[in-house]
Design an enzyme around this catalytic site. Sequence first.
Site, PDB file in Angstrom:
ATOM      1  N   GLU A 139      46.296 -21.868  40.884  1.00 47.81           N
ATOM      2  CA  GLU A 139      46.690 -21.278  41.148  1.00 47.81           C
ATOM      3  C   GLU A 139      47.170 -20.066  40.113  1.00 47.81           C
ATOM      4  OE1 GLU A 139      51.064 -20.151  42.632  1.00 47.81           O
ATOM      5  OE2 GLU A 139      50.757 -22.587  41.003  1.00 47.81           O
ATOM      6  N   ASP A 192      53.150 -26.119  23.788  1.00 52.67           N
ATOM      7  CA  ASP A 192      52.108 -25.036  22.783  1.00 52.67           C
ATOM      8  C   ASP A 192      52.869 -23.572  22.726  1.00 52.67           C
ATOM      9  OD1 ASP A 192      50.843 -23.779  21.062  1.00 52.67           O
ATOM     10  OD2 ASP A 192      48.817 -24.392  22.337  1.00 52.67           O
TER      11      ASP A 192
HETATM   12  P1  ADP Z   1      43.502 -19.832  26.921  1.00 52.76           P
HETATM   13  O1  ADP Z   1      42.676 -21.439  27.204  1.00 52.76           O
HETATM   14  O2  ADP Z   1      42.265 -19.016  26.517  1.00 52.76           O
HETATM   15  O3  ADP Z   1      44.132 -19.858  25.360  1.00 52.76           O
HETATM   16  P2  ADP Z   1      45.189 -19.047  28.381  1.00 52.76           P
HETATM   17  O4  ADP Z   1      45.840 -20.190  29.477  1.00 52.76           O
HETATM   18  O5  ADP Z   1      46.583 -19.152  27.626  1.00 52.76           O
HETATM   19  O6  ADP Z   1      43.761 -18.929  28.087  1.00 52.76           O
HETATM   20  O7  ADP Z   1      45.138 -17.682  29.530  1.00 52.76           O
HETATM   21  C1  ADP Z   1      45.047 -16.733  29.307  1.00 52.76           C
HETATM   22  C2  ADP Z   1      45.728 -15.602  29.708  1.00 52.76           C
HETATM   23  O8  ADP Z   1      45.399 -15.850  30.853  1.00 52.76           O
HETATM   24  C3  ADP Z   1      46.976 -15.891  29.687  1.00 52.76           C
HETATM   25  O9  ADP Z   1      47.458 -14.946  28.124  1.00 52.76           O
HETATM   26  C4  ADP Z   1      48.179 -15.336  30.744  1.00 52.76           C
HETATM   27  O10 ADP Z   1      48.200 -13.781  30.692  1.00 52.76           O
HETATM   28  C5  ADP Z   1      46.716 -15.009  31.516  1.00 52.76           C
HETATM   29  N1  ADP Z   1      47.551 -16.843  32.820  1.00 52.76           N
HETATM   30  C6  ADP Z   1      46.613 -18.115  32.389  1.00 52.76           C
HETATM   31  N2  ADP Z   1      47.142 -18.954  32.889  1.00 52.76           N
HETATM   32  C7  ADP Z   1      47.306 -17.514  34.440  1.00 52.76           C
HETATM   33  C8  ADP Z   1      47.070 -18.250  36.084  1.00 52.76           C
HETATM   34  N3  ADP Z   1      47.821 -19.279  36.573  1.00 52.76           N
HETATM   35  N4  ADP Z   1      47.294 -17.046  36.433  1.00 52.76           N
HETATM   36  C9  ADP Z   1      47.158 -15.970  36.055  1.00 52.76           C
HETATM   37  N5  ADP Z   1      47.195 -15.042  34.436  1.00 52.76           N
HETATM   38  C10 ADP Z   1      46.564 -16.236  33.810  1.00 52.76           C
END
Ligand code: ADP
Length: 285
Positions: free
Chosen positions: A88, A189
């Site tokens: 999502e 985390d």
């Molecule tokens: P990684 O696994 O590479 O560290 P993240 O899961 O932390 O990546 O996601 C990177 C960035 O994208 C997050 O810091 C957040 O700002 C944004 N983000 C993460 N999940 C979502 C989501 N489901 N919808 C919108 N933005 C998201």
Amino acid sequence: MSHHIGEACGTPFQPKAPSSMGGGCINTAIRLSDGISHWFVKLNQASRLDMFEAEAEGLRELADAGAIRVPRPLCTGMADGQAYIVMEYIPLGGNSSGARAGEQLAALHRHQAEAFGWKRDNTIGSTRQPNHWTADWVDFWRRHRLGFQLEEAARNGLGHNIQRLGERLMESFPALMDHAPAPSLLHGDLWGGNLGHDDRGNPVIYDPATYYGDREAEIAMTELFGGFGKAFYDAYDAVWPLDSGYRTRRTFYNLYHILNHANMFGGGYVGQSGRMMEQLLAELG
Ligand code: ADP
């Protein structure tokens, strides 16, 4: 991937051109939208499919607890030689004092299991995180958290000082950790980069390394890279106060993450790990 998304949702999905979300710490992130539904997609090399499957299961477990908002995972798979996870899309950037996040995290921690660990291994940063179910918390932390990172440090050649301090710490471990917490559902985390707020100001947590463990380990990590602010900690404490021994155990718990950073990035984290271990051994007298 679009076909897979369509199948998983039960309606065909024909996205417009993807928009890049920039890189997270580990993966490449894109937003896919057909103007009606919006998906957040992370991509990595093919060998990382297992990491995304564990992430999807972790997101599902956290979302099912219903305590704090978590992006619902849709599917994982392979496309053009790359592994992906689709979840999502949640527009982030809302404002909040942090109080709601503190309250809701305490509610998440009320979800408990019979033992420590999880149904499968997952990943912390880019390192494997073993989660074998274990009845005793101190045993779990000693073997599957501290011990595992020290083995990684030996494999990565982080130096004699880390090995020597690590061995002493492993011997002193039970005396330092006289503690019998409940197995709480943890994000695993939870630093500032993995907490956001949706457009209504609801807290959202993502990118987890889910397992059941001592909630103090989660709170310790929130303090590690800057802290979440007074409103967050006051609200958490109002729902479920921390034990007085937390301050002593905090360094212990954060050593796991600093050692993991030393294993992933080397550099200053190696020295920081050594100093943390010296501090803990000095506390033992
Ligand atoms: P990684 O696994 O590479 O560290 P993240 O899961 O932390 O990546 O996601 C990177 C960035 O994208 C997050 O810091 C957040 O700002 C944004 N983000 C993460 N999940 C979502 C989501 N489901 N919808 C919108 N933005 C998201």
